[in-house]
Structures are given as structure tokens and as C-alpha cells.
Design an enzyme around this catalytic site. Structure first.
Site, PDB file in Angstrom:
ATOM      1  N   GLY B 293       0.726  -1.358   0.176  1.00 47.90           N
ATOM      2  CA  GLY B 293      -0.190  -0.100  -0.093  1.00 47.90           C
ATOM      3  C   GLY B 293       0.940   1.271   0.107  1.00 47.90           C
ATOM      4  O   GLY B 293       2.155   1.301   0.347  1.00 47.90           O
ATOM      5  N   LYS B 298      -3.089  14.590   0.347  1.00 47.69           N
ATOM      6  CA  LYS B 298      -3.227  15.949   0.105  1.00 47.69           C
ATOM      7  C   LYS B 298      -4.623  16.055   0.365  1.00 47.69           C
ATOM      8  O   LYS B 298      -5.649  15.156   0.004  1.00 47.69           O
ATOM      9  CB  LYS B 298      -3.303  16.131  -1.593  1.00 47.69           C
ATOM     10  N   ASN B 302      -6.431  19.954  -3.200  1.00 50.71           N
ATOM     11  CA  ASN B 302      -5.190  19.861  -4.122  1.00 50.71           C
ATOM     12  C   ASN B 302      -4.494  18.732  -4.530  1.00 50.71           C
ATOM     13  O   ASN B 302      -3.680  18.415  -4.905  1.00 50.71           O
ATOM     14  CB  ASN B 302      -4.121  20.597  -2.912  1.00 50.71           C
ATOM     15  N   TYR B 356      -6.734   7.836   0.185  1.00 51.17           N
ATOM     16  CA  TYR B 356      -6.255   6.506   0.936  1.00 51.17           C
ATOM     17  C   TYR B 356      -7.499   6.015   1.707  1.00 51.17           C
ATOM     18  O   TYR B 356      -7.720   4.799   1.621  1.00 51.17           O
ATOM     19  CB  TYR B 356      -5.102   7.122   1.945  1.00 51.17           C
ATOM     20  N   THR B 391       6.526   2.930  11.888  1.00 52.41           N
ATOM     21  CA  THR B 391       7.283   2.558  10.919  1.00 52.41           C
ATOM     22  C   THR B 391       7.976   3.666  10.133  1.00 52.41           C
ATOM     23  O   THR B 391       7.731   4.969  10.679  1.00 52.41           O
ATOM     24  CB  THR B 391       6.348   1.902   9.797  1.00 52.41           C
TER      25      THR B 391
END
Lengths: 450, 450
Positions: B293, B298, B302, B356, B391
Site C-alpha cells: 500500500g 493531499k 489539492n 487513501y 514505521t
């Protein structure tokens, strides 16, 4: 009880300070004012699939300024720029987006208009409930709308709201009632919500008095959110019966008199409460709002049996017993509407509220458990879950926690009792049987969830 | 990449400072160590209804220190005080609480033992899924468990976790696998979750190597969470096939060699990716973890078409197409287990992540859409939704946002890639077909939700 920070942040000096220092800048939300006629005062933009045409058929009853964005070939940026007026309301029909690639139409439609939204603009995205679709690709695309909608709701500024309504094809007749709520200031404090609309046989006859001819019972009606609910249902034409504990009798009778309704002073936890209630409702009832509720907060380590029992008794057991009595006796008319006051705590849980959260989660269970048998009579039962609402209860919360409760939401402020009342006034309309067994949060899209 | 504040808060000086000033005090969480045998190292307390007896039947495989609290007449406070050792794990069967009054047993059982919990204790409450019950009163009581459980999870200290498992009566055989996960440090970063267990025909044969004989594909396996997943599945006996983009080939091959597995360097968005994948899996596959993934954050205002398209292509379209190809070709064996990496953003939405969040919500839809047809083959598909995980991706988040992401959760810290990997390693076990079409959050009970 009032949120003075909003006044400050919206003052001339405050606006400059807030901008310079990066403090939260909650907008002053528009609310519905008595005597207002049109749900949308300003420009309404319709776009996307065929449901937009369904909306266009009644759109002139919402506003007299309607723009329709039907052609996908149009250069959207230029087109929106050419519109002139800021948009007060937007409806996008995403119901025909049936694979992942088509989701890009969301970006194409919304991006150019985001800078053309008026303050306190209301956006509704329409879709199809994934579980009602056969094609797995369409299910995925429609489910993706949820993540998109909740994100875009968090990006709107200046008091804008956004919801996703999954509309089944036999529920398209009920769009007007839903949009009159979600596109108007009645839903000022509702954002980021996902609801499903199913078919419903009954309709509102007169939009100026959508509850005319309906008798409504409101518990805990003497003050706070209960009083706001009673006022709003009366405003919308319902004949109201206000119930509260005997100690609140004076306030209760005064409010009932003002609203031209009746009062019923009784303790809903008394052993004979169901019998007393039935006696107090000789002609039966169309609308029941179980608003009465208490908090007795302690961590479980310090929770007394009395704290546990009283919260469960008032908040959950009484609504259960009274609903059962109204149903079994036939006092609950066909096409009835029941609303249960849940809470975000019942969804997410809350430290120090294991009793309260259990009772409020139980109410969500009550709505889910009863929905099918009520649907068989044309009736519905739903839960409304308020977030942080400015009441005497929340005014007693320590400052830092209260500020966190207010600001940790997309709208950056607490709601008003009126906001909860408006949501309920919509859910109890004849046409709102389209919503059943569901939970509607009135929380300014609070961060807290599960 | 590491959370130095946890070290500070758990140092001698830090502990005193944190206590004096009222700063958050995240506990140092216990994790599963290689070579460990018993899921529970310490005392296990069983209480409540008849499912506790079912658990007792295999409890000696979990720990050698078992206490059973069967009699409801017992004076619980004295009894728990008399136990001596602190409790490392607690299971309470609430499945027979079938009206509102009986819910008080929750308070009676849990209150006296809350001060007897060891650090990083694991609590599981068992119930019956409300939608599977006929009695509306029982439905309400069982639904109320959710509010109680999520609240009590928020009240646990010192790294304690709590989950609610709704166990159908044909799923009782699968309790061992679930409790080996939820009562052990494998679920260190999972709390406040509600899952449903259904019947499942297959069982783990050897608890030291639960995935023995199973071939597992992990995408995005070269580093981060994907690498941790591959390591954990290999530890549990699976033969691993590691997939990542050609640019990551060196890392990928090194890891594959270390794990005794194979590597497949291919771009999952390539037009011929399904064909390449099938070619790379000549013997078919038992376990598929769609971990690959990307983020391209944004606000929608935008967002470039490239940002939108690439995130949807990698995160959602590729898993959909590859799953379809594996299924249609027969390469996906019967009794397969598929896990999709969703995200809290896909549940709650997130500012700046409309692409996302749409992709991750779509993955939840993918699990829901495919679950029935996979169940017909004894297979399952679920989503795992990580919260804040330490991460390289989250290390790049600006400091203040990163701190908020870490601390705004019941456990007050971010999780580790291992935490996500352990959840997946449980879900892909032969017995975990009991869970299907669901979402498991690995988030330390983050505040953020919907």
C-alpha cells in the site's frame, strides 16, 4: 453553558489572533430559524447519476436557485467558476459508480467546487448500500464511498457538513424528507454520517407542519435536550405529551402549557410506570422519544451497585419496558416512530462510564432488535447518538475535558440541544420510516468512535 | 522511528516526573518472544457462564495456573484477595446474560479483580451475537456488552487489554485459537475490539507451528509491516512467498533467503500482474496477505489525478484483481485465508487522505463482498485495520501530529509492525475461518473512529 471561544474566534481581533497562532477556528453555525420556509437559502448544485434527476423534480421546493451538472464532459473548473454564486448545498449521485476506476469521478466533481462553497454549506453524497448489490465490484466501490465521504467531511471548512446516504431503489420517494434535513441548517451539527434509506409507505403531507395530526410523547422533557425536542416537535405540528419525574412538575407544566400540550409527571422506573403511562395516553401515541437519561460516572473499580443499577434502570430498562407496554397494549399506533437517545459513549465506550455506555449501547441494541417487528406495522425505531452538546450536564465537566470534548470534532465546537431535537424531528416524520434500526450521530463529526 | 517517550516515562526519574505533572504514562508492552511456549505466563481466571467450562477443558494448554470462579454466591472480593497471585489473563462468559438486570453481574465479577490484574493483563468477555438471538431482551443485553467492554478497556491500566468475542454455539471449538491470540502478548496492541466467531471446519494441528504445510503470499514484503508479516508467518510454519516491486528486489531476496522462502519481484499494478502472479505460484496458495500500500496525502482541493489514481490502483484495485485471478484460476486453495490491510483512516476518514481512506474503506467492502463466496469453500477474508504503527511511514509525520497519533489511544503509544503481523498470523490459521468478512483493528484502542 455557552462556548465563549466561538465568539472570540469569530471576532475581528480573535480571527487575526487565531490565524496567527494556529488555534482552532470553529465557525459560527447557522441554525434553522422559526418562520423560515426554504430548506436551502442559496444555490443548490446537483451532479452525478440519475438520482440527481429525481432530486431535480422537487428541487424547486428546496430553493429557487438550482444548478445541474449533468454532463461529465464539461470542464468542471470553468463551469463552477462561471456559476457566480457560492454554493449553499450540493448533492452528488454516486450510486452508479460500480467499479474502482469510476471512483475518480468523486475527485473530478468535488475538487473544482470546494473553493466555491458558501459558509455552512451542506453536501450529500448518494449511493447504494453495498450489501444490497450483487456485483462484488460495485459493492467495493460503494463501500469505498464511506472512506471518501468521512474524509471529505473532515476537510470542509467554515461549518460545512457532508453525509453519505445509501438509497435503495424503492426509497427514492423519501429523498425529499432526508434532503430537507441534511441540506438545511436543521443538520448544522451533523456531519460525516452514513445512513441507509429503505422504502416507506407513508409521506409528509404538509412540509410546513410535517408532524400535523401526530401525537408525540417525550420523556425527560422538563429541561435541556428533552425540552428542545418537545418544542421542536410542537413547532412541526405534533400534539405533545411531556413526561418527567414528579419533582420537575412545575417546569414540565409550564412548558406543556406554552406548547399547547399535556404533561405527565411520573417516575419511569416505578413498578407501575407502564400502567400509569397507558392510562395517561388514552388515545394511544404515534411518536415516542425516549430521552430521559442520567449519568453516574465512576470507573468500574469505584462503581457502587446504586450507580450501576440506577443508570441501567433509567436509561435502558425503562425505555424497554415502556416500549413493550405501548406495543403490547396496542397504544402504539401503526406507522409509529420511536427514537432512543443513545450517545457516542455507547458507540466508543468511555472511561468512567461503563454503566452509561452499557445502557446506551443497549439502546442501540433495542433499536436493532425491535426494528423488524415495528417495520411490519409500518413503524420504525432508531437511535440518535449525541456527541458533545452544550447542556447543564456538560457545563459541569472540568474545563480541560470540556474543551477537548468541544474541539475534538470536525466542527470544532459543541452542539446545541436544538441540533439533537432537529435530528429527531426529522426521524419521526411520516416519511422517515425509510430509516429503521439505525444510529444517527449528532456530534459535529467527533473524533471519538469505534 | 522509536518512541523515546515510553523509555522516559518508564525510567525511575521519568515515572516520578510523569506522575507529578500528569503527563501520559504509556506502559512498556510485553510482546511475544521467540521460543516462548505458553500463551499465558501467570494466573488465568475463568468466570461466568458455561463457555468458561469449555475454556477450562483446554486451559491447561494455555497456562498451568488456572482459577475458576464458578459460584455466583461467592464473596468475590474476598475470593480474589485470597488468590494471591496477580491475574495475567481473565475470561468472563457473559453469553447467558439475557436481560438488563443480569448485566450487573459484569460489575460484580470485574470490580473486585481490577486491582489484582498484573501488568499487561489480557481480558476477554464472551457473548452471543445479538443478531443471532431471538429474544429481544437478550439481544439488548448482549448489545449492551459492547458499551461496557469498550469502556472497561479504556479504564485498564499498565498495558491491559480487553476484547468482546461474540461466539456462536457452533464456534465453541474455535475458542482456543482465539484465546491463544487474545490472552497472549501476541495481541499486545489490540484492545476494545468486538469480533464474531462462527463455525469453522478446520483446526490447527500443532500449536507450535499452526501454519505448517500452508503456503503464504505476502505483498509489499520487502520491509516494514510486510516484512514483519512474512517473518511471523514463517515463524509459525508457513512456507512464504514474498512479493514486492522490482526496485526492492535486493531486500526482498535477502529476506526470502533468511526465511527459507521465495521471492516474486513484480509490480502488482502492471497489466500482466495477475498472469505473472499465477505463473509464480505453480502449486497454488493457501494464504494471501494483501499488505502492499502507498499514501499520497493531499486535501481533495489539492489532490492531483496521479495521487488519486495511484493510491486507488495499488491499495484497492490490485488486491481486487489479484484476488479475482487467484480465485477464478483455482490457484486459491480451499480453506484459504485472505487478509487485507485496511486502516483506521478507512473507518473514520482522515483529513488529507480522501484517496487513501476511500481505498481502505473499499478493502473493507472487498472483505464483506467476498466473504460469503469464500465461506462456501471453507475460506475466509478479513481486513486488519492498523492504527498508529511505528514505521518509516509514520516516522515521517510531523512531530505534533505524530505525538497525537501515538497518545490518543487507550495504550498511549504507537504499535509495532510485529503487532499487526501477530493479528494476521492468527487470522490466517486453519481455525480462524471462524472470523470472516470482519475488520480487526490493531490500534491500541485509538480514540479515532466512526
Amino acid at each position: 453553558m455557552s462556548d465563549r471561544y466561538i465568539d472570540f474566534a469569530n471576532s475581528d481581533l480573535g480571527r487575526r489572533l487565531v490565524g496567527a497562532v494556529g488555534l482552532p477556528s470553529p465557525a459560527r453555525l447557522e441554525r434553522w430559524q422559526a418562520g423560515r420556509l426554504r430548506p436551502v437559502e442559496g444555490a443548490l448544485l446537483l451532479g452525478g447519476g440519475p438520482l440527481a434527476n429525481k432530486v431535480e423534480a422537487f428541487a424547486q421546493r428546496l430553493t429557487d436557485e438550482i444548478y445541474s451538472f449533468a454532463s461529465p464532459d464539461l470542464n468542471a473548473t470553468e463551469w463552477v467558476a462561471g456559476l457566480g454564486p457560492k454554493l449553499k448545498a450540493v448533492v452528488f449521485d454516486a450510486s452508479e459508480l460500480d467499479d474502482i476506476d469510476q471512483l475518480k469521478q468523486l475527485r473530478e466533481f468535488f475538487q473544482p467546487l470546494l473553493r466555491s462553497l458558501a459558509p455552512c454549506a451542506h453536501v450529500v453524497i448518494l449511493g447504494r448500500a453495498p450489501e444490497q448489490l450483487d456485483d462484488p465490484l460495485a459493492q467495493v466501490a460503494q463501500r469505498a464511498l464511506e472512506g471518501f465521504s468521512r474524509s471529505l467531511a473532515k476537510e470542509l471548512r467554515a461549518g460545512g457538513t457532508l453525509q453519505l446516504l445509501y438509497v435503495s431503489d424503492d426509497a427514492e420517494d423519501q429523498l425529499e424528507g432526508a434532503l430537507r434535513f441534511f441540506l438545511s441548517p436543521k443538520s448544522a451539527f451533523v456531519s460525516g454520517q452514513v445512513l441507509r434509506l429503505q422504502s416507506c409507505a407513508t409521506q409528509v403531507q404538509d412540509w410546513t407542519r410535517p408532524l400535523a395530526g401526530r401525537k408525540a410523547l417525550v420523556t425527560g422533557a422538563a429541561r435541556g435536550i428533552g425540552a428542545a425536542i418537545a418544542e421542536t416537535l410542537a413547532r412541526d405540528g405534533a400534539e405533545v405529551v411531556l413526561l418527567d419525574v414528579p419533582q420537575a412538575k412545575t417546569d414540565l407544566e409550564a412548558l406543556a402549557a406554552r406548547l399547547g400540550g399535556r404533561s405527565l409527571a411520573l417516575d419511569i422506573c416505578a413498578a407501575d410506570a407502564p400502567a400509569q403511562l397507558l392510562e395517561g395516553l388514552p388515545g394511544g401515541i404515534d411518536i415516542v422519544v425516549h430521552n430521559a437519561g442520567i449519568t453516574r460516572d465512576k470507573t468500574l473499580a469505584n462503581m457502587t451497585p446504586e450507580y450501576w443499577d440506577s443508570v441501567l434502570a433509567v436509561n435502558l430498562k425503562a425505555p424497554q419496558l415502556l416500549t413493550q407496554a405501548l406495543f403490547d397494549s396496542g397504544a402504539l399506533h401503526d406507522h409509529a416512530r420511536i427514537v432512543l437517545l443513545a450517545s457516542i459513549s455507547g458507540i466508543a465506550g468511555n472511561r468512567g462510564q461503563s454503566n452509561y455506555a452499557a445502557s446506551k449501547a443497549g439502546l442501540i441494541g433495542l433499536a436493532q432488535a425491535w426494528a423488524p417487528k415495528l417495520a411490519a406495522r409500518g413503524s420504525s425505531i432508531n437511535a440518535v447518538a449525541p456527541g458533545f452538546i452544550e447542556t447543564r450536564m456538560t457545563a459541569a465537566i472540568p474545563f480541560a475535558l470540556r474543551e477537548a470534548g468541544r474541539r475534538m470534532s470536525s466542527l470544532g465546537q459543541g452542539g446545541l440541544p436544538q441540533d439533537v431535537a432537529e435530528a429527531i424531528a426529522w426521524l419521526v416524520q411520516p416519511g422517515s420510516g425509510a430509516v429503521n434500526g439505525q444510529v444517527l450521530r449528532v456530534c459535529g463529526q467527533a473524533v471519538m468512535g469505534a
